[in-house]
Scaffold this motif. Structure first.
Motif, PDB file in Angstrom:
ATOM      1  N   VAL A 102      -5.382   5.034  -1.557  1.00  0.00           N
ATOM      2  CA  VAL A 102      -4.109   5.685  -1.230  1.00  0.00           C
ATOM      3  C   VAL A 102      -3.132   5.584  -2.394  1.00  0.00           C
ATOM      4  O   VAL A 102      -2.460   6.564  -2.746  1.00  0.00           O
ATOM      5  N   VAL A 103      -3.054   4.414  -3.016  1.00  0.00           N
ATOM      6  CA  VAL A 103      -2.161   4.244  -4.172  1.00  0.00           C
ATOM      7  C   VAL A 103      -2.556   5.211  -5.276  1.00  0.00           C
ATOM      8  O   VAL A 103      -1.696   5.856  -5.899  1.00  0.00           O
ATOM      9  N   ASP A 104      -3.838   5.358  -5.525  1.00  0.00           N
ATOM     10  CA  ASP A 104      -4.302   6.306  -6.540  1.00  0.00           C
ATOM     11  C   ASP A 104      -3.919   7.737  -6.162  1.00  0.00           C
ATOM     12  O   ASP A 104      -3.519   8.538  -7.015  1.00  0.00           O
ATOM     13  N   ALA A 105      -4.047   8.061  -4.856  1.00  0.00           N
ATOM     14  CA  ALA A 105      -3.733   9.413  -4.394  1.00  0.00           C
ATOM     15  C   ALA A 105      -2.246   9.722  -4.487  1.00  0.00           C
ATOM     16  O   ALA A 105      -1.857  10.885  -4.636  1.00  0.00           O
ATOM     17  N   ALA A 116       4.603   1.669  -4.714  1.00  0.00           N
ATOM     18  CA  ALA A 116       3.493   2.372  -4.068  1.00  0.00           C
ATOM     19  C   ALA A 116       2.582   1.395  -3.331  1.00  0.00           C
ATOM     20  O   ALA A 116       2.153   1.645  -2.198  1.00  0.00           O
ATOM     21  N   GLN A 117       2.288   0.269  -3.964  1.00  0.00           N
ATOM     22  CA  GLN A 117       1.423  -0.733  -3.339  1.00  0.00           C
ATOM     23  C   GLN A 117       2.087  -1.339  -2.101  1.00  0.00           C
ATOM     24  O   GLN A 117       1.436  -1.529  -1.063  1.00  0.00           O
ATOM     25  N   ALA A 118       3.382  -1.631  -2.201  1.00  0.00           N
ATOM     26  CA  ALA A 118       4.095  -2.239  -1.079  1.00  0.00           C
ATOM     27  C   ALA A 118       4.171  -1.281   0.110  1.00  0.00           C
ATOM     28  O   ALA A 118       3.927  -1.672   1.265  1.00  0.00           O
ATOM     29  N   ALA A 139       2.167  -1.876   3.711  1.00  0.00           N
ATOM     30  CA  ALA A 139       2.924  -1.973   4.958  1.00  0.00           C
ATOM     31  C   ALA A 139       2.464  -0.919   5.972  1.00  0.00           C
ATOM     32  O   ALA A 139       2.340  -1.210   7.170  1.00  0.00           O
ATOM     33  N   CYS A 140       2.188   0.291   5.511  1.00  0.00           N
ATOM     34  CA  CYS A 140       1.719   1.349   6.415  1.00  0.00           C
ATOM     35  C   CYS A 140       0.347   1.019   6.980  1.00  0.00           C
ATOM     36  O   CYS A 140       0.080   1.240   8.174  1.00  0.00           O
TER      37      CYS A 140
END
Length: 210
Positions: free
Chosen positions: A143-146, A160-162, A166-167
């Protein structure tokens, strides 16, 4: 440009994989994960143990579902970059859950029942809970890459990572509730409710919360 259609060999490989996994999850559900061996799965599926390992390198892999991760990453990549990170990730989680569980029908589809069985095994089996955690880390990175944030900007990467972590934590809470509820409440609705409880009403699109 039209999407490339899978070859006959690819279709057969996919069918064999689905057959093996279906028998594995049924055996694990009926007899318990620890009581069933890979040899048992191979016999039930009518293939060799080597074939099982060719498709699933470990016993734990027989229960993992990797398609939602791809769907989530695809939805995130297609979302407007102007939206808040939580909205981009949260809406993707709800959209992927909708696709994975057959949409808005009241009756559980065969695919939805299979997903529910897999999640029930992951929740109840210690070895699978650990493997599931590994898959969550992999999902987070996908997801972070996307999201396409500038990797050279440490602050942007951290945000982005945080947001993604959390999601995914909110989604995990919804998945656990879905299993406890035996699938009676729609999974997309539960994920939307978990996201809203965590981040407020703007976490997902309004039509996804209805």
């Amino acid at each position: 440009m039209s999407e490339r259609q899978p070859s006959l060999r690819e279709r057969r490989r996919s069918e064999t994989r689905r057959l093996i996994q279906a028998h594995a999850v049924r055996l694990f559900t009926d007899h318990g994960y620890d009581a069933v061996t890979v040899a048992d799965v191979a016999e039930a599926a009518g293939v060799s143990a080597m074939t099982v390992y060719r498709h699933f390198p470990t016993k734990e892999d027989l229960v993992l579902i990797d398609q939602p991760a791809r769907l989530i990453a695809e939805h995130v990549a297609a979302s407007p970059a102007t939206q808040p990170l939580v909205r981009r990730v949260g809406s993707a989680l709800v959209a992927a859950a909708t696709a994975s569980t057959g949409g808005d029908g009241d009756e559980l589809t065969a695919d939805t029942k299979f997903l529910l069985d897999c999640l029930r095994l992951m929740v109840s089996t210690p070895a699978l809970r650990a493997r599931h955690l590994d898959s969550q880390y992999a999902l987070q990175q996908a997801v972070v890459d996307a999201l396409g944030e500038d990797a050279s900007d440490p602050d942007a990467a951290f945000r982005a990572q945080a947001a993604t972590s959390a999601c995914i934590a909110a989604m995990h809470t919804a998945l656990t509730r879905w299993v406890e509820d035996d699938g009676r409440t729609k999974l997309p609705e539960l994920i939307a409710r978990a996201l809203t409880a965590s981040f407020g009403d703007d976490a997902v699109a309004t039509h996804q919360k209805d």
